[in-house]
Design an enzyme around this catalytic site. Sequence first.
Site, mmCIF file in Angstrom:
data_model
loop_
_atom_site.group_PDB
_atom_site.id
_atom_site.type_symbol
_atom_site.label_atom_id
_atom_site.label_comp_id
_atom_site.label_asym_id
_atom_site.label_seq_id
_atom_site.Cartn_x
_atom_site.Cartn_y
_atom_site.Cartn_z
ATOM 1 N N LYS A 1 0.954 -1.329 0.037
ATOM 2 C CA LYS A 1 -0.076 -0.002 0.031
ATOM 3 C C LYS A 1 0.671 1.391 -0.133
ATOM 4 C CE LYS A 1 -4.263 -1.878 1.979
ATOM 5 N NZ LYS A 1 -5.184 -1.813 2.977
ATOM 6 N N ASP B 1 -9.897 2.570 1.901
ATOM 7 C CA ASP B 1 -10.067 2.217 3.251
ATOM 8 C C ASP B 1 -10.499 3.536 3.988
ATOM 9 O OD1 ASP B 1 -9.221 -0.150 2.855
ATOM 10 O OD2 ASP B 1 -6.939 0.510 2.990
#
Length: 407
Positions: free
Chosen positions: A57, A93
């Site tokens: 990420k 997210d």
Amino acid sequence: MDKYALIGEHLGHSYSPQIHAMLYENEYTLREVPADGLAEFLQTTDCAAMNVTIPYKKAVIPFCTELDAVAGRIGSVNTLVRRADGWHGYNTDFAGFEYMLRSAGVSPKGKKCVVFGSGGASLTVQTVLTDLGAAEIIVVSRSGENNYGNLSRHADAAILVNATPVGMYPNTGAAAGDISALPKLEAVFDLVYNPARTQLLLDAEARGIKAVNGLSMLSAQGVRSAEHFSGLRFDDAKIAEITAALSRQMQNIILIGMPGCGKTTVGRALASALGREMADADDEITKRAGKTVPEIFAEGGEALFRKLETQMLTELGKRSGLVIATGGGCVTRGENYPLLHQNGVIVWLRRALDELPRDGRPLSQAHAPEELWRERRDKYAAFADISVDSAGSAAETAEKVKEALEK
């Protein structure tokens, strides 16, 4: 047809393909990429868009020509979309955790919040809590000023979020910290979604505290990333629908009840009707021990059998999507409850005592049904989420169970 994917180093099983399949028709694959092959993959892949998971990420950021504001703030990207000028990076997210709070009806505004973990997931959680007006955010890690050994310093915390993998399948039954040190908690959130109830959430439930797992966050971030992929838009009702569908798929259906009430035969019928795997705890015990249940009782009595039973339920209870038929006396050991409850809905099959067979059942032969019933009825009730009358054929009772679960 555009090609979409989830990339990571070790993916195992992922629900991302199922989430995207519930939103649009497209090819979505899982692609494990070694750390030393990430650059080449991003430069040569035929994917039009990708989800990104651990440990990439942050690693994908240098390959992006543009980041959205949230990804830039957090320093984490979980969605990549190929544009004319290269990869554009997004962080969904953030939206996933924000939805997790909102769908649970919990606002952190003006409240003290404790976050377990200091990694990338924690950064996302902290950003959302800050934006929603949390009065104070305490990050707890294994070492440092705020650690799991001195949680009592924050006894006034109202919200706890676990952003660590502690308690995740297959290492269930563990919690990063002891919430008894936080007596004023109003809600506990765990980003882990398998099992449905980590030890942390079981501890919260036992205290009557709102306990929420990470499945809604998983669904929400997936839906928001799908919007970037496809250009479509989906409302919160779609997220709720996907969350419910995944929850039904993942949860075990566990049958409890008196010996001879039909747990095995109903379980088989139910598993067949639902296309699930069936596991009979007594059968699994005999396979493991190499002895029949009466032989186990003859060798070591009920104590040995109950020990073997708990060991087997520890294994079965971790798994997902099973129909599990338990032994009639599993409720006599309280430690079996969290093993079954962590990832399942518990269904009590009730049958008239005069209809219960006794052959091949050591305790049923040694004790009158009325005696066992008096000993166990309150325990069945304490374990059960649902109760169903087990009368008629196994198929008829299985249909009753299905109807009860749908309600």
